[in-house]
Design an enzyme around this catalytic site. Structure first.
Site, PDB file in Angstrom:
ATOM      1  N   THR A 236      26.632  43.343  58.144  1.00 39.44           N
ATOM      2  CA  THR A 236      26.870  43.512  56.707  1.00 39.44           C
ATOM      3  C   THR A 236      26.468  42.264  55.921  1.00 39.44           C
ATOM      4  OG1 THR A 236      29.178  42.872  57.030  1.00 39.44           O
ATOM      5  CG2 THR A 236      28.703  45.211  56.965  1.00 39.44           C
TER       6      THR A 236
ATOM      7  N   HIS B  36      25.758  36.742  54.090  1.00 37.41           N
ATOM      8  CA  HIS B  36      26.748  37.746  54.493  1.00 37.41           C
ATOM      9  C   HIS B  36      27.497  38.286  53.283  1.00 37.41           C
ATOM     10  CE1 HIS B  36      29.864  39.792  56.775  1.00 37.41           C
ATOM     11  NE2 HIS B  36      29.134  39.579  57.872  1.00 37.41           N
ATOM     12  N   HIS B  37      27.777  39.594  53.343  1.00 44.78           N
ATOM     13  CA  HIS B  37      28.496  40.253  52.247  1.00 44.78           C
ATOM     14  C   HIS B  37      29.901  39.678  52.068  1.00 44.78           C
ATOM     15  CE1 HIS B  37      29.026  43.196  49.215  1.00 44.78           C
ATOM     16  NE2 HIS B  37      28.419  44.203  49.786  1.00 44.78           N
ATOM     17  N   ALA B  38      30.471  39.052  53.097  1.00 44.30           N
ATOM     18  CA  ALA B  38      31.782  38.416  52.943  1.00 44.30           C
ATOM     19  C   ALA B  38      31.731  37.252  51.961  1.00 44.30           C
ATOM     20  CB  ALA B  38      32.292  37.924  54.299  1.00 44.30           C
TER      21      ALA B  38
ATOM     22  N   ASN C 105      33.451  38.525  46.298  1.00 41.55           N
ATOM     23  CA  ASN C 105      33.269  39.937  45.972  1.00 41.55           C
ATOM     24  C   ASN C 105      34.289  40.371  44.937  1.00 41.55           C
ATOM     25  OD1 ASN C 105      31.325  41.437  48.095  1.00 41.55           O
ATOM     26  ND2 ASN C 105      32.367  39.733  49.112  1.00 41.55           N
TER      27      ASN C 105
END
Length: 476
Positions: A21, A138-140, A303
């Site tokens: 992800t 990374h999406h984190a 996010n």
């Protein structure tokens, strides 16, 4: 040191042997006329000089033992930029297909969790003389809006940027010990009852509106070839359409750019599904990420996302019908979104320990849950891009092409980036499910021509001719 939110940590839990992800982009650049092309050394020096503007680039994870609380970002005392910046050369003939294959190979590789979660590759070997810079994070660490701002921070407004010094107050963190991390997880656990109480009240308040919404009228998305469990490989295709042409359709039809994007996706997927003898009788269900940021012009990390679910009218025959249906679907989705507290998804994530989230994700994968129960067919994202002409290392930015992430049960993702002159498209897929992803790109380009011919000089009708509402800010 900063703790990840529950939503940030959710993307870590989704990672597996077949799911990675991270978000990415490919910047295609034109070397300066008569000047040297961008070199690996120059790119590395450029990134190093911009590190004060790129907070996620020097942070790595410190995970709480046993997954009892959300992990922390720590300023990495062992940070080594040379691990993160590399280069490769395309095989002959150095065309778009070779670029797409090379980038797909880079994008399918997971990031090393013992280091900051990003990589950049300089790509040579174009027959055209251009170069490309591929970046993944990374999406984190970022969502689509933060990623777009991160890219802009890396770019310059002129071929020769001002040499104004950037103050770098960065100091590495001391590695947090296991006892310190466990002690702080106790405080987090003490706050859980209050979070659960607030979450329960929010969910109960939402139920009446949700029951009447489009997502509850159809609990399952229809089956398609791209709603299966993922393999480890990826296939990527990219293209673009003139933003002026999209704007002309938007203005003549009295809709939003998001509506036009959804209509293009619906028409292209209708053609692809029909060609593969898999067209459902009803619409697909598309997840459309929505940014909940209030400082989207500066944020380069974290996010802040929600999402709406909108029917994608692949079942309708004409471009004008599909555009009208997309406009109506997004209008209903906006009403539902504005009626929903923006922190519900965050609260749900905060109430789930990483150890539990990871186990749930692995169990769902083992029993193939998202192949059997399909809440969505795919995600469609519209991300802001550089609003003006920009440069990197003296090379002019020609286009930014996006890559997002796919997950079990959702083996196709369509992301578009709007800039000052192009709407660029990036489609990522599992090649076992969508071996000819390029066909969807071609169909989207054709669909814009059909849509322009249908509504490019007239409105759709009295109901839709009024000025459209502002679009939701969407993000990967």
């Amino acid at each position: 040191m900063r703790q990840l939110s529950g939503l940030d940590a959710t993307y870590l839990a989704l990672d597996s042997a077949t799911v990675a992800t991270h978000l990415g982009c490919v910047c295609v650049i034109d070397p300066p006329a008569g000047g040297p092309a961008l070199s690996l050394q120059k790119l590395t020096e450029l990134v190093a000089s911009k590190l004060p503007l790129l907070p996620p680039f020097r942070r790595r994870l410190a995970e709480v033992p046993f997954g009892l609380d959300q992990p922390y970002w720590v300023e990495d005392p062992d940070f080594d930029i040379e691990f993160h910046v590399g280069e490769l050369t395309l095989p002959a003939p150095g065309n778009d297909r070779q670029l797409a294959a090379a980038v797909a190979g880079l994008h399918e590789r997971p990031l090393d969790r013992t280091r900051p979660l990003w990589q950049i590759h300089l790509i040579h070997g174009f027959a055209s003389g251009q170069q490309a810079v591929y970046m993944k994070v990374h999406h984190a660490a970022i969502d689509g809006v933060a990623g777009s701002n991160l890219l802009v921070a890396l770019l310059d407004l002129a071929p020769q940027p001002d040499e104004a010094p950037v103050v770098d107050p960065w100091r590495p963190d001391t590695e947090p010990g296991a006892l310190w991390l466990l002690a702080h997880s106790v405080g987090s656990a003490a706050r859980q009852p209050r979070r659960l109480a607030r979450l329960s009240a929010d969910v109960l308040g939402l139920l009446p509106g949700l029951v009447g919404g489009p997502a509850c009228r159809r609990f399952l998305a229809p089956p398609t070839p791209f709603n299966k469990m993922l393999g480890p490989r990826r296939r990527w295709a990219f293209g673009s359409v003139p933003i002026s042409r999209v704007e002309q359709v938007k203005n003549c039809a009295g809709v939003t750019v998001n509506d036009v994007v959804l209509a293009l996706c619906a028409g292209a997927l209708r053609r692809w599904l029909s060609d593969h003898h898999a067209l459902p009788a009803g619409p697909l269900l598309a997840g459309v990420p929505v940014s909940t940021r209030t400082d989207e012009h500066t944020a380069t990390e974290g996010n802040q996302l929600s999402k709406v679910v909108a029917p994608l009218p692949t079942h309708l025959c004409t471009p004008a019908e599909r555009l009208r249906a997309a406009h109506e679907a997004m209008g209903a989705a906006k009403e539902q979104f504005h009626a929903m507290p923006t922190d519900v998804l965050t609260d749900i994530a905060e109430c789930t320990m990483p150890a539990v989230a990871t186990r749930i994700s692995r169990l769902a994968s083992r029993v193939r849950l998202l192949e059997r129960v399909r809440p969505l067919n795919l995600f469609v994202s519209n991300v802001p891009g550089p609003p003006v002409e920009m440069y990197i290392g003296g090379a002019r930015l020609d286009a930014v092409y996006p890559l997002s992430t796919i997950a079990d049960g959702q083996g196709l993702n369509i992301t578009v980036v709007g800039s000052f002159d192009k709407l660029t498209i990036g489609i990522l897929a599992d090649p076992e499910q969508v071996p000819d992803v390029e066909a969807i790109i071609d169909a989207m380009v054709d669909e814009l021509d059909l849509l322009h011919a249908a509504v490019g000089s007239r409105a759709l009708g009295p109901a839709d001719a009024a000025q459209a509402e502002p679009a939701l800010a969407v993000s990967c």
